[in-house]
Design a protein around this motif. Structure first.
Motif, PDB file in Angstrom:
ATOM      1  N   GLN A 210       0.739  -1.110   0.026  1.00  0.00           N
ATOM      2  CA  GLN A 210      -0.007   0.016   0.008  1.00  0.00           C
ATOM      3  C   GLN A 210       0.834   1.338   0.013  1.00  0.00           C
ATOM      4  N   MET A 211       2.035   1.292   0.480  1.00  0.00           N
ATOM      5  CA  MET A 211       2.798   2.524   0.556  1.00  0.00           C
ATOM      6  C   MET A 211       3.151   3.028  -0.573  1.00  0.00           C
ATOM      7  N   TRP A 212       3.117   2.265  -1.791  1.00  0.00           N
ATOM      8  CA  TRP A 212       3.703   2.956  -2.950  1.00  0.00           C
ATOM      9  C   TRP A 212       2.506   2.354  -4.064  1.00  0.00           C
ATOM     10  N   GLY A 213       1.361   1.767  -3.556  1.00  0.00           N
ATOM     11  CA  GLY A 213       0.182   1.506  -4.314  1.00  0.00           C
ATOM     12  C   GLY A 213      -0.949   2.103  -4.115  1.00  0.00           C
ATOM     13  N   CYS A 214      -1.097   3.094  -3.081  1.00  0.00           N
ATOM     14  CA  CYS A 214      -2.365   3.685  -2.810  1.00  0.00           C
ATOM     15  C   CYS A 214      -2.934   4.635  -3.888  1.00  0.00           C
ATOM     16  N   ILE A 215      -4.068   4.372  -4.219  1.00  0.00           N
ATOM     17  CA  ILE A 215      -5.047   5.396  -5.252  1.00  0.00           C
ATOM     18  C   ILE A 215      -5.579   6.577  -4.630  1.00  0.00           C
ATOM     19  N   GLY A 216      -5.374   6.792  -3.452  1.00  0.00           N
ATOM     20  CA  GLY A 216      -5.843   7.830  -2.721  1.00  0.00           C
ATOM     21  C   GLY A 216      -4.747   8.972  -2.330  1.00  0.00           C
ATOM     22  N   GLY A 218      -1.593   8.419  -2.251  1.00  0.00           N
ATOM     23  CA  GLY A 218      -0.505   8.213  -3.072  1.00  0.00           C
ATOM     24  C   GLY A 218      -0.338   8.655  -4.257  1.00  0.00           C
ATOM     25  N   ARG A 219      -1.496   9.473  -4.751  1.00  0.00           N
ATOM     26  CA  ARG A 219      -1.789   9.860  -6.066  1.00  0.00           C
ATOM     27  C   ARG A 219      -1.026  11.252  -6.175  1.00  0.00           C
ATOM     28  N   VAL A 220      -0.862  12.033  -5.180  1.00  0.00           N
ATOM     29  CA  VAL A 220      -0.488  13.423  -5.238  1.00  0.00           C
ATOM     30  C   VAL A 220       1.248  13.157  -4.880  1.00  0.00           C
ATOM     31  N   ILE A 227      11.384   6.786  -5.261  1.00  0.00           N
ATOM     32  CA  ILE A 227      12.296   6.059  -4.518  1.00  0.00           C
ATOM     33  C   ILE A 227      12.401   4.691  -4.983  1.00  0.00           C
ATOM     34  N   GLN A 228      13.605   4.089  -5.330  1.00  0.00           N
ATOM     35  CA  GLN A 228      13.467   2.778  -6.124  1.00  0.00           C
ATOM     36  C   GLN A 228      13.051   1.744  -5.176  1.00  0.00           C
ATOM     37  N   ILE A 229      12.297   0.921  -5.592  1.00  0.00           N
ATOM     38  CA  ILE A 229      11.315   0.051  -4.906  1.00  0.00           C
ATOM     39  C   ILE A 229      12.040  -1.349  -5.694  1.00  0.00           C
ATOM     40  N   ALA A 230      12.610  -2.281  -5.057  1.00  0.00           N
ATOM     41  CA  ALA A 230      13.125  -3.291  -5.534  1.00  0.00           C
ATOM     42  C   ALA A 230      13.827  -3.283  -6.914  1.00  0.00           C
ATOM     43  N   SER A 231      13.492  -4.007  -7.585  1.00  0.00           N
ATOM     44  CA  SER A 231      13.795  -3.877  -9.163  1.00  0.00           C
ATOM     45  C   SER A 231      12.655  -3.362  -9.899  1.00  0.00           C
ATOM     46  N   PHE A 232      11.610  -2.849  -9.357  1.00  0.00           N
ATOM     47  CA  PHE A 232      10.323  -2.492 -10.281  1.00  0.00           C
ATOM     48  C   PHE A 232      10.649  -1.005 -10.704  1.00  0.00           C
ATOM     49  N   GLY A 233      11.763  -0.155 -10.197  1.00  0.00           N
ATOM     50  CA  GLY A 233      12.008   0.938 -10.833  1.00  0.00           C
ATOM     51  C   GLY A 233      11.871   2.059  -9.552  1.00  0.00           C
ATOM     52  N   THR A 236       6.874   6.806  -6.576  1.00  0.00           N
ATOM     53  CA  THR A 236       6.356   7.978  -5.584  1.00  0.00           C
ATOM     54  C   THR A 236       5.658   6.902  -4.487  1.00  0.00           C
ATOM     55  N   VAL A 237       5.829   7.414  -3.320  1.00  0.00           N
ATOM     56  CA  VAL A 237       5.404   6.862  -2.037  1.00  0.00           C
ATOM     57  C   VAL A 237       4.286   7.267  -1.484  1.00  0.00           C
TER      58      VAL A 237
END
Length: 311
Positions: A210-216, A218-220, A227-233, A236-237
């Motif tokens: 949820q920390m980087w997947g929130c549609i509420g 996290g959208r702003v 921030i680099q998250i694992a190997s996903f790129g 924005t958190v």
């Protein structure tokens, strides 16, 4: 002779009637021992026993020593074959006195064993004392262990009146500086862990957090860093998670150990802030943040383990 100084015989194994030498402690306790054993562990005693004995001396010589019986007993017990038990130390000062006695009698063979016991008895509660004794005795491994444990002391790098009481007042400036430098470098290494999260495993569980997947909240993304998250790129958190990373990083810089993350006030603040977002609240962010913290702690531990205490 006062009541305190009246002679008595030490407890087993130093009450053997077949002894051929007696060491009498400063408080009047006689330790029955054997010249051969003492000669093997101490060149000082070996040389002493080669001195000619006067005819007027008793058949079993009595040698007064400067150590108290509480110090002499653990010292001799470590030198005694098949004693069956390790000695215990009443206080850290007693342990330090045993070390000094072992050095005085050049009992090199048992010195490191004393160090093992000191670490076992006092590391958790008295890491600075263990560090000081280790530096003074040349126990590099024990000094590193004690320095690592001292990372849990909050405010270690600030002036501390307890340092002298802990035995730190006896070490030289170089050893003191080594400890402070180690603490500072561990803080830098620990703080850096939260600045990029490429160390996270690249799993579906991580990508869906949820920390980087929130549609509420996290959208702003305006004004916030990616921030680099694992190997996903770089993603924005959420604001509350970004705040948590920044705050916990500062806490780790001051106290670089895993307990800091477990006791962190910023963790509870992050939970409270997450509850303000409807989407973060309903997807059980507690679970996601707890999972992240488990990985966070493991990575901080790895980062600290790479920091060396200067020789």
């Amino acid at each position: 002779m006062s009541e305190i100084q009246k002679k008595s015989t030490a407890r087993a194994p130093f009450n053997n009637p077949d002894h051929d030498i007696v060491l009498r402690s400063v408080d009047g306790v006689d330790f029955h021992n054997f010249k051969l054993i003492l000669s093997l562990v101490s060149p000082i005693f070996k040389d002493m026993f080669t001195l000619p004995q006067h005819e007027s001396e008793p058949a079993v010589p009595v040698i007064p020593v400067a150590e108290h019986s509480t110090i002499l007993y653990p010292l001799l017990l470590l030198s005694y074959p098949a004693s069956g038990a390790d000695p215990t130390f009443g206080t850290i000062d007693d342990a330090r006195a045993v070390v000094e006695a072992a050095q005085k009698y050049e009992m090199d063979a048992i010195l490191y064993r004393i160090g093992d016991l000191i670490v076992a008895h006092f590391l958790l509660a008295r890491p600075l004392d263990v560090y000081a004794i280790s530096c003074l005795t040349g126990w590099k491994h024990h000094a590193r262990t004690a320095a690592s444990r001292s990372l849990e002391i909050e405010g270690l790098v600030r002036p501390n009146s307890g340092f002298a009481a802990s035995g730190m007042g006896a070490i030289n400036a170089s050893d003191y500086q080594r400890l402070l430098t180690y603490h500072y470098e561990c803080g830098i290494a620990a703080q850096a862990v939260g600045k990029a999260l490429e160390w996270l495993p690249s799993t579906p569980e991580i990508s869906g957090m949820q920390m980087w997947g929130c549609i509420g909240c996290g959208r702003v993304a305006i004004g916030r860093r990616a921030i680099q998250i694992a190997s996903f790129g770089k993603w924005t958190v959420t604001p509350w998670f970004e705040e948590y990373l920044d705050a916990s990083g500062k806490e780790l810089a001051a106290r670089p150990c895993e307990r800091t993350l477990l006791e962190s006030a910023s963790y509870n603040r992050a939970i409270a802030k997450a509850r303000e977002c409807l989407f973060c609240r309903i997807v059980v962010v507690h679970h996601h943040l707890h999972t992240f913290r488990t990985f966070y702690i493991a990575e901080v531990r790895k980062a600290i383990e790479k920091v060396e205490l200067a020789p």
